[in-house]
Scaffold this active site. Structure first.
Site, mmCIF file in Angstrom:
data_model
loop_
_atom_site.group_PDB
_atom_site.id
_atom_site.type_symbol
_atom_site.label_atom_id
_atom_site.label_comp_id
_atom_site.label_asym_id
_atom_site.label_seq_id
_atom_site.Cartn_x
_atom_site.Cartn_y
_atom_site.Cartn_z
ATOM 1 N N ASP A 1 0.859 -1.190 0.000
ATOM 2 C CA ASP A 1 0.000 0.000 0.000
ATOM 3 C C ASP A 1 0.897 1.242 0.000
ATOM 4 O O ASP A 1 1.817 1.328 -0.816
ATOM 5 C CB ASP A 1 -0.957 -0.050 1.196
ATOM 6 C CG ASP A 1 -2.078 0.979 1.118
ATOM 7 O OD1 ASP A 1 -3.074 0.702 0.443
ATOM 8 O OD2 ASP A 1 -1.939 2.057 1.714
ATOM 9 N N TYR B 1 -2.922 11.121 1.660
ATOM 10 C CA TYR B 1 -3.468 11.122 0.300
ATOM 11 C C TYR B 1 -3.372 12.512 -0.321
ATOM 12 O O TYR B 1 -3.032 12.654 -1.503
ATOM 13 C CB TYR B 1 -4.923 10.645 0.325
ATOM 14 C CG TYR B 1 -5.049 9.160 0.544
ATOM 15 C CD1 TYR B 1 -5.245 8.297 -0.522
ATOM 16 C CD2 TYR B 1 -4.950 8.615 1.818
ATOM 17 C CE1 TYR B 1 -5.344 6.924 -0.329
ATOM 18 C CE2 TYR B 1 -5.040 7.249 2.020
ATOM 19 C CZ TYR B 1 -5.242 6.409 0.945
ATOM 20 O OH TYR B 1 -5.324 5.054 1.135
ATOM 21 N N HIS C 1 -5.024 -7.663 -0.182
ATOM 22 C CA HIS C 1 -4.260 -6.434 0.040
ATOM 23 C C HIS C 1 -3.525 -6.425 1.369
ATOM 24 O O HIS C 1 -2.436 -5.883 1.475
ATOM 25 C CB HIS C 1 -5.227 -5.244 -0.028
ATOM 26 C CG HIS C 1 -4.549 -3.919 -0.023
ATOM 27 N ND1 HIS C 1 -3.769 -3.487 -1.070
ATOM 28 C CD2 HIS C 1 -4.541 -2.920 0.898
ATOM 29 C CE1 HIS C 1 -3.306 -2.275 -0.801
ATOM 30 N NE2 HIS C 1 -3.757 -1.905 0.390
#
Length: 384
Positions: free
Chosen positions: A176, A305, A358
């Site tokens: 990630d 982000y 994930h």
């Protein structure tokens, strides 16, 4: 560098139980399943377990079995686990998490990596393991200034490894955001790296994949699949990349809101047959969320982000010569083909796993550890 123990004040836990008891629930459409987001029926079950059965003190004690420390790096307190390997020549290995998780993502790996002989492996495969909480995550301090993008995060972690802990050479693994941060380590701190190991190609490359020349058939299929995923699943990226704090006010104030936001990602991104608890226990799911709740780091975590979206480092074309291994899990977010990874990395090992998603370190720790051992084995010569 100071020893650290987790000790959440009791009033924080009392406040959590009060808020859980006074949740205002939504209505639910018939047969909605998870199509509209987190399923209400399951969320209510998980919240009831959180309020009535989940024992944070037990989980806290388990986490405190790991040797933990804090260190001031660039005037920011960084929390990390540091466990010496039990073997003749343990290689330093840093494990870098992503979102929505923390150092907790990696805890199942630690005993397998540090003491392989006790878990069916060879003592000579031992690692000394370092697991930091990223700045603004978990028990690390929250940045008070702009600019903590993956490159700056990598700079902080590089100082942890070389200046604080004194390692001249080490291996870094990530998934990630951890993949992006480890890539930045390889681009900017290559002299200290034996190799890097990733579970995905950083998402910044996928965003411009359709503009690359001479795409293979597999790469073209990857571009189509990734665009479809972006349309269906990536709304959270748009929110967290543009207005993260508007979202964070609600998540920081409501435990069920926070739970619903994070659990939906674990449901959507992991490998299961429709029942998330066939992959994770309730305690695993809630301990991950608890770390966000008790540290109030959901706001600082989602800012990453925004920082990444405005980062010149992620916009530039890159290729690293550092030896790289990939462990690709089939139910991860749009897994890339090898030829795409080779555009950006010196791929020395490529493993397509039979199962897993994930959150591979929590889902399939045995598979991930085996691949790390195999990847690092030829690199150990540099440490002998």
């Amino acid at each position: 560098m100071q020893p650290f123990k987790i000790n959440v004040p009791q009033p924080v836990l009392d406040d959590l139980h009060y808020r859980l008891a006074h949740t205002r629930w939504l209505d639910q459409l018939e047969d909605a399943y998870w199509d509209y987001g987190t399923n209400c029926e399951y969320l209510q079950q998980l919240a009831a377990y959180w309020q009535n059965s989940y024992d944070w003190r037990t989980q806290e004690a388990k986490l405190n079995e790991f040797a933990q420390f804090t260190a001031d790096i660039d005037e920011l307190g960084l929390h990390f686990i540091h466990i010496e390997g039990k073997g003749p020549n343990p290689v330093p290995l840093m494990l870098v998490h992503g979102w929505p998780d923390s150092f907790f993502r990696m805890v199942k790996l630690i005993p397998l990596l540090t003491d392989p002989a006790a878990h069916g492996g060879r003592a000579e495969d031992a690692f000394t393991v370092i697991v930091p909480d990223l700045p603004g995550y978990g028990f690390s301090e929250r940045p008070t200034e702009k600019g903590y993008d993956p490159k700056r995060m990598a700079d902080v972690l590089a100082k942890l490894m070389t200046k604080t802990l004194g390692y001249k050479k080490y291996v870094a693994h990530g998934g990630d955001w951890g993949s992006s941060i480890v890539e930045q380590l390889a681009l900017n701190h290559a002299d200290n790296l034996l190799g890097i190991h990733l579970t995905d190609v950083p998402a910044s490359h996928a965003k411009t994949a359709d503009k690359l020349p001479d795409l293979s058939m597999a790469e073209k299929a990857f571009v189509v699949k990734n665009k479809a995923w972006q349309e269906k699943e990536a709304g959270y990226q748009k929110i967290q990349g543009t207005k993260p704090e508007t979202l964070a006010y609600g998540l920081n104030d409501s435990p069920v809101g926070l739970l619903g936001w994070i659990i939906e990602k674990f449901h959507a991104w992991s490998d299961h047959d429709g029942n998330i608890e066939h992959t994770f226990t309730k305690d695993d799911l809630l301990t991950n969320v608890m770390i966000y709740w008790v540290t109030q780091t959901i706001g600082s975590s989602v800012r990453l982000y925004y920082e990444a979206m405005h980062s010149p480092a992620l916009a530039a074309p890159t290729h690293t010569k550092v030896p790289t291994g990939f462990a690709i899990f089939p139910e991860d977010i749009t897994p890339a083909p090898r030829e795409f990874a080779e555009r950006f990395f010196n791929v020395q090992r490529w493993t397509e796993m039979p199962r897993g998603g994930h959150f591979a370190a929590l889902e399939e720790p045995g598979l991930l550890v085996a691949d790390l051992r195999e990847f690092v084995w030829p690199l150990r010569e540099e440490t002998r």
